[in-house]
Each structure stands twice: as structure tokens, then as C-alpha cells.
Design an enzyme around this catalytic site. Structure first.
Site, mmCIF file in Angstrom:
data_model
loop_
_atom_site.group_PDB
_atom_site.id
_atom_site.type_symbol
_atom_site.label_atom_id
_atom_site.label_comp_id
_atom_site.label_asym_id
_atom_site.label_seq_id
_atom_site.Cartn_x
_atom_site.Cartn_y
_atom_site.Cartn_z
ATOM 1 C CE LYS A 98 -6.631 -1.493 2.689
ATOM 2 N NZ LYS A 98 -5.273 -1.995 3.007
ATOM 3 C CE LYS A 138 -5.085 1.916 2.792
ATOM 4 N NZ LYS A 138 -3.920 1.267 3.450
ATOM 5 C CG ASP A 175 -2.004 -1.052 1.159
ATOM 6 O OD1 ASP A 175 -1.866 -1.996 0.354
ATOM 7 O OD2 ASP A 175 -2.975 -0.951 1.928
#
Length: 219
Positions: free
Chosen positions: A183, A154, A92
Site C-alpha cells: 500500500k 504500507k 493499518d
């Protein structure tokens, strides 16, 4: 949606700076018990988590240039390579928010491509920190991430003034389409919140409250 299906959408997360190995052990034990898709941890803890999670299906997700995203591309690539050696299976990465606001499209696409290449086929999620962006910038960022070849956009680090919102997830999904997953993370603490995010289009939920979310199913 049953407990297993919900758990498989959750990255069970612990990214605070003031944690211990006992906290990581608890996180990993919960991930095994509840069947979470992954644990999301800082790179230092990868080897310990790898040992705790061996012979399980729980993946190890780590964060890159977290939580600010303002390092150079080569620094981010180095973090990915080192984390990969340690055993990370998903990454991430925080986008360079300043470069995003300055519309440095070519720079950002190149950076994402370099990080994706360094990940050697592993999943890369790009955090855009929606609380700092206009809707136009959120759309712009999602388009860049698609072109860069990452796997997820995300919403948030969880360290900003606001986390995921249903409206943002819906917006990101409308741009991501089938080419990019979404996400949602930051401030998701209950089953009801998680379900709202999933219904809005979230494919994965990042949360430190995974156990509470699962236990809230069916109540």
C-alpha cells in the site's frame, strides 16, 4: 484501467485530528459515489461511518497506534479488538520504528502475529514509515512483515516528512513478491502519481485526494 477499477484500489482517507462528523459524512458519501474500496478513519468515527455505509460494499479501515507506533504490543492488540467490535474491517498498524532500527526481529514478528490474531481474519497492513528508514531497513521490515503473517506493507502514515515514492514502492514490491501486498500512501494527490505507484507495484493507494485522482482519469 477504468474509473471503477481505479477506485477499488483506493482507501479514501481522513485522519487529520481537526475533523468533524460532517467531514466523515462527506468522506463516506464520496466513497459511495465513486466506489472507493474503503474509508480509512480514526477509531472514534467507526460507528458513525458504519451507519453511513450500511448496505454498501465500502469497507471501514482504521488505524492502530497511529501515527507513532511506539506503544506496547498489548496496547496495540487492545486497539484492534475494540475497533473490531465497533465494526472495523481492515487495520493499518504502525510498526515500532525504534524496535525496527534496533533490529528487534523476534519482538516485531511476535507483535505482528498478535495483531493479526486479534484481527480475526481481517486484513492487517503494517506501516513502516519509509522516510525514516534506509533501504536495508525497508527490506528488513518487509521480510519481518511477511514472516509475521500480515497482508500488506504500507509505506507511510502521511504524518512524516515524506510520503510514498515510486522507488520505495518498487523496492518493497521486489521483496514482498506474491506473499505480501503493498500500500502506497502519503502525498499521492493526482491521477498521474497514483498511476505511477500502481505501475511500480502498489496494490492499494491511501489518499485523502481520491476524488481528484478519479476525476483526473482520462484527462
Amino acid at each position: 484501467m477504468n474509473r471503477y477499477e481505479l477506485a477499488q484500489k483506493i482507501d479514501h482517507t481522513l485522519l487529520r485530528p481537526n475533523i468533524s462528523l460532517l467531514d466523515i459524512e462527506r468522506l463516506c458519501n464520496e466513497a459511495k459515489e465513486f466506489g472507493f474500496y474503503s474509508v480509512c478513519i480514526n477509531p472514534y468515527y467507526i460507528p458513525y461511518a458504519k451507519e453511513l455505509l450500511k448496505d454498501t460494499k465500502v469497507k471501514i479501515c482504521t488505524v492502530i497506534d497511529f501515527p507513532l507506533g511506539a506503544s506496547t504490543t498489548s496496547m496495540k492488540v487492545y486497539q484492534v479488538r475494540e475497533s473490531l467490535k465497533l465494526g472495523a474491517e481492515e487495520f493499518d498498524m504502525v510498526i515500532n520504528i525504534g524496535a525496527l532500527k534496533d533490529k528487534k526481529r523476534d519482538y516485531l514478528i511476535s507483535e505482528i502475529r498478535e495483531v493479526v490474531k486479534a484481527a480475526e481474519g481481517k486484513v492487517v497492513k503494517v506501516i513502516i514509515e519509509t522516510c525514516y528508514l534506509t533501504d536495508e531497513e525497508k527490506i528488513y521490515a518487509t521480510e519481518i512483515i511477511k514472516e509475521g503473517g500480515a497482508h500488506f506493507v504500507k509505506t507511510s502514515t502521511g504524518f512524516g516528512p515524506q510520503g510514498a515514492t515510486v522507488q520505495d514502492v518498487r523496492l518493497l514490491k521486489s521483496i514482498a513478491g506474491n506473499d505480501l501486498k503493498v500500500k502506497a500512501s502519503g502525498g499521492i494527490r493526482t491521477f498521474e502519481q497514483a498511476l505511477e505507484m500502481i505501475n511500480a507495484g502498489a496494490d492499494r493507494i491511501g489518499t485523502s485526494s481520491g476524488v481528484s485522482i478519479i476525476n483526473g482519469l482520462g484527462k
